[in-house]
Motif scaffolding. Sequence first.
Motif, PDB file in Angstrom:
ATOM      1  N   ALA A  31       5.081  56.895  59.127  1.00 15.69           N
ATOM      2  CA  ALA A  31       6.008  57.096  57.992  1.00 15.69           C
ATOM      3  C   ALA A  31       5.775  56.476  56.188  1.00 15.69           C
ATOM      4  CB  ALA A  31       7.013  56.363  58.676  1.00 15.69           C
ATOM      5  N   THR A  32       4.392  55.936  56.750  1.00 19.01           N
ATOM      6  CA  THR A  32       4.197  55.409  55.034  1.00 19.01           C
ATOM      7  C   THR A  32       4.070  55.135  53.998  1.00 19.01           C
ATOM      8  OG1 THR A  32       2.099  55.267  55.935  1.00 19.01           O
ATOM      9  CG2 THR A  32       2.717  53.302  56.617  1.00 19.01           C
ATOM     10  N   HIS A  33       3.967  57.300  54.418  1.00 18.28           N
ATOM     11  CA  HIS A  33       4.097  57.935  53.133  1.00 18.28           C
ATOM     12  C   HIS A  33       5.421  57.644  52.062  1.00 18.28           C
ATOM     13  CE1 HIS A  33       5.469  60.713  56.037  1.00 18.28           C
ATOM     14  NE2 HIS A  33       5.962  61.408  55.388  1.00 18.28           N
ATOM     15  N   THR A  34       6.192  57.994  53.049  1.00 23.04           N
ATOM     16  CA  THR A  34       7.816  57.979  52.362  1.00 23.04           C
ATOM     17  C   THR A  34       7.791  56.676  51.541  1.00 23.04           C
ATOM     18  OG1 THR A  34       8.242  58.244  54.960  1.00 23.04           O
ATOM     19  CG2 THR A  34      10.485  57.708  52.975  1.00 23.04           C
ATOM     20  N   LEU A  35       8.517  58.046  50.518  1.00 23.65           N
ATOM     21  CA  LEU A  35       9.006  56.431  49.083  1.00 23.65           C
ATOM     22  C   LEU A  35       9.385  55.997  48.572  1.00 23.65           C
ATOM     23  CD1 LEU A  35       7.720  59.306  46.860  1.00 23.65           C
ATOM     24  CD2 LEU A  35       6.185  57.636  47.506  1.00 23.65           C
ATOM     25  N   ARG A  36      11.016  56.710  50.089  1.00 22.80           N
ATOM     26  CA  ARG A  36      12.058  56.098  49.836  1.00 22.80           C
ATOM     27  C   ARG A  36      13.134  54.846  51.034  1.00 22.80           C
ATOM     28  NH1 ARG A  36      16.198  60.573  47.894  1.00 22.80           N
ATOM     29  NH2 ARG A  36      15.352  60.579  45.590  1.00 22.80           N
ATOM     30  N   GLU A  37      12.995  53.927  51.121  1.00 24.45           N
ATOM     31  CA  GLU A  37      13.254  52.942  52.076  1.00 24.45           C
ATOM     32  C   GLU A  37      14.800  53.136  53.384  1.00 24.45           C
ATOM     33  OE1 GLU A  37      15.693  48.730  53.201  1.00 24.45           O
ATOM     34  OE2 GLU A  37      14.894  48.635  51.243  1.00 24.45           O
ATOM     35  N   SER A  38      15.009  54.521  52.166  1.00 26.44           N
ATOM     36  CA  SER A  38      16.217  55.493  53.697  1.00 26.44           C
ATOM     37  C   SER A  38      15.712  56.181  54.081  1.00 26.44           C
ATOM     38  CB  SER A  38      17.515  55.928  52.892  1.00 26.44           C
ATOM     39  OG  SER A  38      17.178  56.589  51.480  1.00 26.44           O
ATOM     40  N   ALA A  39      14.153  56.629  53.518  1.00 26.32           N
ATOM     41  CA  ALA A  39      13.537  57.729  54.271  1.00 26.32           C
ATOM     42  C   ALA A  39      12.818  57.234  55.442  1.00 26.32           C
ATOM     43  CB  ALA A  39      12.667  58.601  53.359  1.00 26.32           C
ATOM     44  N   PHE A  40      12.950  55.897  54.727  1.00 19.06           N
ATOM     45  CA  PHE A  40      11.822  55.710  56.276  1.00 19.06           C
ATOM     46  C   PHE A  40      12.442  54.756  57.174  1.00 19.06           C
ATOM     47  CE2 PHE A  40      10.053  51.175  58.098  1.00 19.06           C
ATOM     48  CZ  PHE A  40       8.766  51.868  58.354  1.00 19.06           C
ATOM     49  N   ASP A  41      14.244  54.261  57.036  1.00 17.20           N
ATOM     50  CA  ASP A  41      14.970  54.423  57.997  1.00 17.20           C
ATOM     51  C   ASP A  41      15.704  55.408  58.795  1.00 17.20           C
ATOM     52  OD1 ASP A  41      14.654  51.532  57.316  1.00 17.20           O
ATOM     53  OD2 ASP A  41      16.471  51.661  56.104  1.00 17.20           O
ATOM     54  N   SER A  42      15.453  56.130  58.635  1.00 16.78           N
ATOM     55  CA  SER A  42      16.047  57.461  58.990  1.00 16.78           C
ATOM     56  C   SER A  42      14.282  57.846  60.180  1.00 16.78           C
ATOM     57  CB  SER A  42      16.313  58.520  58.076  1.00 16.78           C
ATOM     58  OG  SER A  42      15.446  59.149  57.588  1.00 16.78           O
ATOM     59  N   TYR A  43      13.686  58.007  59.308  1.00 18.59           N
ATOM     60  CA  TYR A  43      11.927  58.251  60.479  1.00 18.59           C
ATOM     61  C   TYR A  43      11.780  57.869  61.355  1.00 18.59           C
ATOM     62  CZ  TYR A  43       7.169  59.494  61.903  1.00 18.59           C
ATOM     63  OH  TYR A  43       6.293  59.826  62.013  1.00 18.59           O
ATOM     64  N   VAL A  44      12.457  56.228  61.207  1.00 15.93           N
ATOM     65  CA  VAL A  44      11.938  55.044  62.173  1.00 15.93           C
ATOM     66  C   VAL A  44      13.118  55.782  63.249  1.00 15.93           C
ATOM     67  CG1 VAL A  44      12.162  52.715  62.550  1.00 15.93           C
ATOM     68  CG2 VAL A  44      10.301  53.796  61.431  1.00 15.93           C
ATOM     69  N   GLU A  45      14.012  55.587  62.716  1.00 16.01           N
ATOM     70  CA  GLU A  45      15.657  56.417  64.056  1.00 16.01           C
ATOM     71  C   GLU A  45      14.770  56.832  64.832  1.00 16.01           C
ATOM     72  OE1 GLU A  45      20.130  56.945  63.917  1.00 16.01           O
ATOM     73  OE2 GLU A  45      19.778  56.396  62.234  1.00 16.01           O
ATOM     74  N   GLY A  46      14.521  58.160  64.569  1.00 10.70           N
ATOM     75  CA  GLY A  46      14.202  59.324  64.426  1.00 10.70           C
ATOM     76  C   GLY A  46      12.943  58.981  65.492  1.00 10.70           C
ATOM     77  N   TYR A  47      11.811  58.891  65.418  1.00 10.06           N
ATOM     78  CA  TYR A  47      10.977  58.451  65.814  1.00 10.06           C
ATOM     79  C   TYR A  47      11.133  57.743  67.232  1.00 10.06           C
ATOM     80  CZ  TYR A  47       5.856  57.073  67.150  1.00 10.06           C
ATOM     81  OH  TYR A  47       4.916  56.814  67.530  1.00 10.06           O
ATOM     82  N   ASP A  48      11.877  56.437  67.935  1.00  8.79           N
ATOM     83  CA  ASP A  48      12.614  55.701  68.578  1.00  8.79           C
ATOM     84  C   ASP A  48      13.146  57.160  68.995  1.00  8.79           C
ATOM     85  OD1 ASP A  48      11.081  53.828  67.437  1.00  8.79           O
ATOM     86  OD2 ASP A  48      13.309  52.885  66.751  1.00  8.79           O
ATOM     87  N   GLU A  49      14.155  57.508  69.238  1.00 10.30           N
ATOM     88  CA  GLU A  49      14.981  58.188  69.824  1.00 10.30           C
ATOM     89  C   GLU A  49      13.791  59.599  70.837  1.00 10.30           C
ATOM     90  OE1 GLU A  49      17.939  58.653  71.001  1.00 10.30           O
ATOM     91  OE2 GLU A  49      17.929  56.869  69.713  1.00 10.30           O
ATOM     92  N   GLY A  50      13.042  60.366  69.513  1.00  5.16           N
ATOM     93  CA  GLY A  50      11.841  61.302  70.200  1.00  5.16           C
ATOM     94  C   GLY A  50      10.917  60.497  71.328  1.00  5.16           C
ATOM     95  N   TYR A  51      10.719  59.067  70.713  1.00  5.14           N
ATOM     96  CA  TYR A  51       9.570  58.373  71.867  1.00  5.14           C
ATOM     97  C   TYR A  51      10.091  58.120  73.539  1.00  5.14           C
ATOM     98  CZ  TYR A  51       5.305  55.547  73.041  1.00  5.14           C
ATOM     99  OH  TYR A  51       3.866  55.064  73.531  1.00  5.14           O
TER     100      TYR A  51
END
Length: 65
Positions: A31-51
């Motif tokens: 997720a570190t390639h993500t440029l916007r904070e909102s994009a990082f937050d949505s990535y982490v939310e999805g990652y946690d659910e998927g995990y």
Amino acid sequence: MGILSSNRYHEGYEDGYADALAGRSKSYLRATHTLRESAFDSYVEGYDEGYRKGCYDRANKNCNY
């Protein structure tokens, strides 16, 4: 999704699910390639659910319901 997209939930979900199924530790490094904070937050939310789902599926892969 483009790199500038602010919603990366699906990508995070897929990465988290794959990591859990493979037995890897949780990691947000992709997720570190993500440029916007909102994009990082949505990535982490999805990652946690998927995990979580991947851990469940991995633990129950031999169960027949």
